[in-house]
Scaffold this motif. Structure first.
Motif, PDB file in Angstrom:
ATOM      1  N   ARG A   1     -28.588 -22.020  50.482  1.00 40.08           N
ATOM      2  CA  ARG A   1     -27.147 -21.793  50.648  1.00 40.08           C
ATOM      3  C   ARG A   1     -26.618 -20.840  49.576  1.00 40.08           C
ATOM      4  O   ARG A   1     -25.894 -19.884  49.877  1.00 40.08           O
ATOM      5  CB  ARG A   1     -26.382 -23.118  50.596  1.00 40.08           C
ATOM      6  CG  ARG A   1     -24.875 -22.949  50.654  1.00 40.08           C
ATOM      7  CD  ARG A   1     -24.150 -24.281  50.660  1.00 40.08           C
ATOM      8  NE  ARG A   1     -24.315 -24.934  51.939  1.00 40.08           N
ATOM      9  CZ  ARG A   1     -23.594 -24.663  53.021  1.00 40.08           C
ATOM     10  NH1 ARG A   1     -22.672 -23.713  52.969  1.00 40.08           N
ATOM     11  NH2 ARG A   1     -23.776 -25.302  54.145  1.00 40.08           N
ATOM     12  N   VAL A   2     -26.980 -21.062  48.326  1.00 37.60           N
ATOM     13  CA  VAL A   2     -26.490 -20.210  47.243  1.00 37.60           C
ATOM     14  C   VAL A   2     -26.945 -18.766  47.444  1.00 37.60           C
ATOM     15  O   VAL A   2     -26.151 -17.825  47.330  1.00 37.60           O
ATOM     16  CB  VAL A   2     -26.980 -20.741  45.874  1.00 37.60           C
ATOM     17  CG1 VAL A   2     -26.709 -19.723  44.767  1.00 37.60           C
ATOM     18  CG2 VAL A   2     -26.294 -22.059  45.537  1.00 37.60           C
TER      19      VAL A   2
ATOM     20  N   GLU B   1     -25.163 -17.135  50.480  1.00 34.19           N
ATOM     21  CA  GLU B   1     -23.776 -16.780  50.187  1.00 34.19           C
ATOM     22  C   GLU B   1     -23.716 -15.534  49.300  1.00 34.19           C
ATOM     23  O   GLU B   1     -22.824 -14.697  49.452  1.00 34.19           O
ATOM     24  CB  GLU B   1     -23.055 -17.962  49.540  1.00 34.19           C
ATOM     25  CG  GLU B   1     -22.809 -19.110  50.523  1.00 34.19           C
ATOM     26  CD  GLU B   1     -22.009 -20.247  49.917  1.00 34.19           C
ATOM     27  OE1 GLU B   1     -21.731 -20.189  48.702  1.00 34.19           O
ATOM     28  OE2 GLU B   1     -21.677 -21.185  50.651  1.00 34.19           O
TER      29      GLU B   1
ATOM     30  N   LYS C   1     -29.940 -26.359  48.857  1.00 32.85           N
ATOM     31  CA  LYS C   1     -28.953 -25.793  47.930  1.00 32.85           C
ATOM     32  C   LYS C   1     -29.325 -24.353  47.590  1.00 32.85           C
ATOM     33  O   LYS C   1     -28.461 -23.466  47.584  1.00 32.85           O
ATOM     34  CB  LYS C   1     -28.879 -26.633  46.654  1.00 32.85           C
ATOM     35  CG  LYS C   1     -27.881 -26.087  45.644  1.00 32.85           C
ATOM     36  CD  LYS C   1     -27.855 -26.926  44.375  1.00 32.85           C
ATOM     37  CE  LYS C   1     -26.871 -26.341  43.363  1.00 32.85           C
ATOM     38  NZ  LYS C   1     -26.895 -27.109  42.083  1.00 32.85           N
TER      39      LYS C   1
ATOM     40  N   ASN D   1     -28.670 -20.924  39.667  1.00 34.81           N
ATOM     41  CA  ASN D   1     -29.397 -21.765  40.621  1.00 34.81           C
ATOM     42  C   ASN D   1     -30.765 -21.186  40.984  1.00 34.81           C
ATOM     43  O   ASN D   1     -31.285 -21.443  42.071  1.00 34.81           O
ATOM     44  CB  ASN D   1     -28.556 -21.960  41.891  1.00 34.81           C
ATOM     45  CG  ASN D   1     -27.330 -22.813  41.650  1.00 34.81           C
ATOM     46  OD1 ASN D   1     -27.404 -24.035  41.602  1.00 34.81           O
ATOM     47  ND2 ASN D   1     -26.193 -22.166  41.480  1.00 34.81           N
TER      48      ASN D   1
ATOM     49  N   SER E   1     -23.594 -17.307  40.116  1.00 31.77           N
ATOM     50  CA  SER E   1     -23.968 -18.484  40.912  1.00 31.77           C
ATOM     51  C   SER E   1     -25.452 -18.452  41.270  1.00 31.77           C
ATOM     52  O   SER E   1     -26.118 -19.496  41.303  1.00 31.77           O
ATOM     53  CB  SER E   1     -23.121 -18.547  42.193  1.00 31.77           C
ATOM     54  OG  SER E   1     -23.486 -17.535  43.105  1.00 31.77           O
ATOM     55  N   VAL E   2     -25.978 -17.254  41.521  1.00 36.24           N
ATOM     56  CA  VAL E   2     -27.410 -17.126  41.825  1.00 36.24           C
ATOM     57  C   VAL E   2     -28.241 -17.351  40.564  1.00 36.24           C
ATOM     58  O   VAL E   2     -29.243 -18.067  40.587  1.00 36.24           O
ATOM     59  CB  VAL E   2     -27.700 -15.756  42.459  1.00 36.24           C
ATOM     60  CG1 VAL E   2     -29.203 -15.482  42.507  1.00 36.24           C
ATOM     61  CG2 VAL E   2     -27.110 -15.700  43.860  1.00 36.24           C
TER      62      VAL E   2
END
Length: 207
Positions: free
Chosen positions: A177-178, A181, A174, A164, A160-161
């Motif tokens: 947040r990514v 998390e 965004k 993004n 996910s990192v």
């Protein structure tokens, strides 16, 4: 420099302490002098959040963290990096009730510092291979046997990192947040209690 920005958000009777040391003995002496209080709030960078962890751990008071940077996963970790005669040791154990991340605060900080938080997530890639290799060599600790389900989970967080990175580089909401998390997963990896960040309705914050 941060207190002038945030002091109006607190009651007049709150106890304010500016961190000047992370030496264990000095912190213990300072804790002994504290008047009665009901909660600990760590606001600032790594020194502030580690100091707050130590106070909460030693006094058994609830801990709330308000990081002003996302350069590491320290704010989500349960142990504090303290100094013993200038030698760093990670001690104690405390879980924060909540971690509050303000997009505006993070975006107003040094971009290079906050972007560097990806390092604490990208290393998850190595950890997956290290764990599998250790298992194959019979070197895993008994309490941490190789767990493919957890490996799949960390792979998802890592990916996910990676997917993004442009948003993280821009430090838009965004991206923050990514990355946060991802840091949360690593900071709490040894005690994942299902605690997930969620939006606070009507605000630019999340916890």
């Amino acid at each position: 420099d941060l207190w002038e920005k945030f002091k109006d958000e607190f009651d007049d009777d709150c106890i304010v302490h500016f961190v000047k040391t992370l030496e264990y003995d000095e912190i213990m002496a300072n804790i002994e002098k504290l008047p009665k209080f009901e909660a600990v709030i760590g606001m600032g960078g790594g020194q502030a959040v580690d100091y707050a962890k130590t106070v909460a751990w030693k006094t058994h008071m609830p801990l709330y963290q308000v990081p002003t940077s996302i350069a590491t996963n320290a704010v989500f970790g349960h142990r504090a990096g303290l100094r013993f005669n200038s030698v760093v040791r990670y001690v104690g154990y405390v879980e924060p009730v909540a971690v509050y991340v303000d997009y505006d605060v993070i975006q107003s900080g040094p971009k290079a510092l906050n972007r560097s938080g990806v390092c604490d997530v990208l290393c998850y890639n190595n950890s997956m291979f290290d764990w599998k290799y250790a298992a194959g060599q019979g070197k895993c600790e008994e309490k941490w046997p190789y767990d493919q389900e957890m490996v799949d989970e960390v792979k998802e967080v890592y990916q996910s990192v990676v997917d993004n990175l442009d948003d993280i580089y821009e430090l838009n909401e965004k991206g923050i947040r990514v990355l946060t998390e991802g840091l949360r997963w690593g900071g709490a990896a040894f005690h994942n209690n299902g605690w997930n960040p969620r939006p606070i309705e009507g605000s630019d914050h999340f916890l």
